[in-house]
Design an enzyme around this catalytic site. Structure first.
Site, short mmCIF file in Angstrom:
data_model
loop_
_atom_site.label_atom_id
_atom_site.label_comp_id
_atom_site.label_asym_id
_atom_site.label_seq_id
_atom_site.Cartn_x
_atom_site.Cartn_y
_atom_site.Cartn_z
N HIS A 85 0.80 -1.22 0.00
CA HIS A 85 0.00 0.00 0.00
C HIS A 85 0.83 1.28 0.00
O HIS A 85 0.29 2.37 -0.18
CB HIS A 85 -0.97 0.01 1.20
CG HIS A 85 -2.29 0.64 0.87
ND1 HIS A 85 -3.42 0.47 1.64
CD2 HIS A 85 -2.67 1.46 -0.14
CE1 HIS A 85 -4.43 1.15 1.11
NE2 HIS A 85 -3.99 1.77 0.04
N ASP A 96 -9.95 -0.28 3.85
CA ASP A 96 -8.76 -0.87 4.47
C ASP A 96 -9.05 -1.20 5.93
O ASP A 96 -9.82 -0.50 6.60
CB ASP A 96 -7.62 0.15 4.40
CG ASP A 96 -6.23 -0.44 4.59
OD1 ASP A 96 -6.12 -1.47 5.27
OD2 ASP A 96 -5.27 0.15 4.08
N HIS A 108 -6.72 -0.92 8.04
CA HIS A 108 -5.79 -0.03 8.73
C HIS A 108 -5.98 1.42 8.28
O HIS A 108 -6.50 1.68 7.19
CB HIS A 108 -4.35 -0.47 8.46
CG HIS A 108 -4.11 -1.92 8.75
ND1 HIS A 108 -4.28 -2.91 7.78
CD2 HIS A 108 -3.74 -2.56 9.89
CE1 HIS A 108 -4.01 -4.09 8.32
NE2 HIS A 108 -3.68 -3.91 9.59
N ASP A 159 -3.28 3.52 8.02
CA ASP A 159 -2.06 3.91 7.28
C ASP A 159 -1.72 5.37 7.51
O ASP A 159 -1.31 6.08 6.60
CB ASP A 159 -2.21 3.61 5.78
CG ASP A 159 -2.34 2.11 5.51
OD1 ASP A 159 -1.96 1.32 6.39
OD2 ASP A 159 -2.83 1.74 4.42
N HIS A 183 4.40 0.91 4.32
CA HIS A 183 3.03 0.65 3.86
C HIS A 183 2.00 1.03 4.92
O HIS A 183 0.80 1.07 4.63
CB HIS A 183 2.86 -0.81 3.41
CG HIS A 183 2.67 -1.81 4.52
ND1 HIS A 183 2.02 -3.00 4.33
CD2 HIS A 183 3.06 -1.81 5.82
CE1 HIS A 183 2.01 -3.69 5.47
NE2 HIS A 183 2.63 -2.99 6.37
N ASP A 201 -7.38 -1.86 -0.27
CA ASP A 201 -6.46 -2.83 0.29
C ASP A 201 -7.25 -4.11 0.53
O ASP A 201 -8.27 -4.09 1.22
CB ASP A 201 -5.87 -2.29 1.60
CG ASP A 201 -4.76 -3.14 2.17
OD1 ASP A 201 -4.84 -4.37 2.04
OD2 ASP A 201 -3.83 -2.57 2.78
N ASP A 226 -6.81 -6.37 2.49
CA ASP A 226 -7.00 -6.75 3.89
C ASP A 226 -8.19 -6.04 4.52
O ASP A 226 -8.54 -6.30 5.67
CB ASP A 226 -5.73 -6.58 4.71
CG ASP A 226 -5.35 -5.14 5.01
OD1 ASP A 226 -6.22 -4.26 5.03
OD2 ASP A 226 -4.15 -4.88 5.25
N GLU A 284 -1.94 -5.04 -2.04
CA GLU A 284 -1.64 -5.99 -0.96
C GLU A 284 -2.07 -7.43 -1.26
O GLU A 284 -2.28 -8.22 -0.34
CB GLU A 284 -2.22 -5.52 0.38
CG GLU A 284 -1.62 -4.21 0.90
CD GLU A 284 -0.20 -4.34 1.46
OE1 GLU A 284 0.31 -5.47 1.51
OE2 GLU A 284 0.38 -3.30 1.85
#
Length: 298
Positions: free
Chosen positions: A99, A122, A124, A126, A139, A225, A227, A270
């Site tokens: 990412h 996402d 997260h 980030d 990332h 992303d 994830d 990712e």
């Protein structure tokens, strides 16, 4: 979207994090049929191939950031590439890679918009910097860098002005935010739909509010992303977090974003084939790509 040529670019960068293998993500997504799927939907698609990622001479951290020089060099090239694509009035479709490549995507794309909106799909945020990161993995920093926060070599990719504004960001699916990221979210005007809000409101309402929240923006970039999805549906990612968005909810989100006709660029990142199950995550990425670009059952 149909009136625009899609320019597909792979960025095989896996230096923004610890778990190697995500550099094969663009190949896995292509193998899952991304190009063919978009062609069947009636799009004019040009695959520009992969950018060349420099091989770092050392693996040691640079100023507490792992592989800083290689990540910066790759993102500078990507920024120039996305700049040219948007200038040609084409639609940038970026295949990652980890990412951290969003730094380059947003740096190049944002030059063409006064108020670029960003949907950050996402687990997260980030939103870390070298000072707040526990790992030094870049990332985990692309959204912060795009806001002008963090190491100057990362923020400078966008020039003197940050690529995006906090009030033009919507994070969807967050369920793993560090304490420093939570503080930044609280003091900024970022709109965050955690999994609590996704569960409570439903994905339909989340996307409806997202589109309304970004109604003032003259362009919207989707940074997806894998994830963000639950590991059951997307096991091939470097930092899986249980309790994520379902496969079906993700399709609904992409379908509604297509119907809104506001998306001007996107990236899928990712995908790590080494950690995957029979290319399941790449196939999920391509299926969601199809929904974002208008694929329907009838």
């Amino acid at each position: 979207m149909l009136d625009k040529k899609i320019s597909m670019v792979g960025v095989p960068l896996d230096l923004g994090q610890n778990r190697r293998g995500v550099d094969m993500g663009p190949s896995a997504i292509r193998y899952a049929g991304a190009f063919e799927r978009l062609k069947l939907l009636g799009y004019d698609v040009c695959d520009h191939g992969d950018l060349t990622v420099p091989v770092p001479y050392v693996s040691a951290s640079e100023e507490d950031l792992k592989y800083l020089s290689a990540v910066v060099d790759t993102n500078r090239v990507l920024a120039a590439k996305t700049d040219r694509i948007v200038a040609a009035q084409e639609f940038p479709l970026i295949l990652g890679g980890d990412h951290s490549i969003a730094i380059g995507s947003l740096a190049g794309i944002s030059k063409h918009y006064e108020e670029l909106g960003v949907i950050w799909y996402d687990a997260h945020g980030d939103l870390n910097t070298a000072e707040t990161s526990l790992t030094g993995n870049i990332h985990g920093m692309p959204l912060a860098a795009s806001l002008g926060l963090g190491h100057e070599s990362l923020t400078a990719i966008s020039g003197d002005t940050p690529a995006i504004k906090p009030e033009n960001i919507v994070i969807i699916g967050a369920r793993a935010l560090d304490d420093a990221e939570k503080m930044l979210v609280r003091k900024s005007n970022m709109n965050v739909f955690t999994m609590h809000e996704v569960d409570r409101l439903g994905m339909s309402e989340v996307i409806r509010q997202t589109i309304g929240y970004l109604s003032h923006c003259d362009g919207i970039h989707v940074s997806l992303d894998l994830d963000g999805l639950d590991p059951i549906d997307a096991p091939g990612v470097g930092t899986p977090v249980v309790g994520g968005i379902s496969y079906r909810e993700s399709h609904l989100a992409m379908e509604m974003l297509h119907e809104a006709n506001r998306i001007t660029s996107c990236e899928f990142v990712e995908v790590n084939p080494i950690l995957d199950e029979k290319n399941k995550t790449a196939e999920a990425a391509v299926a969601l790509m199809g929904s974002l670009f208008g694929e329907k059952l009838k």
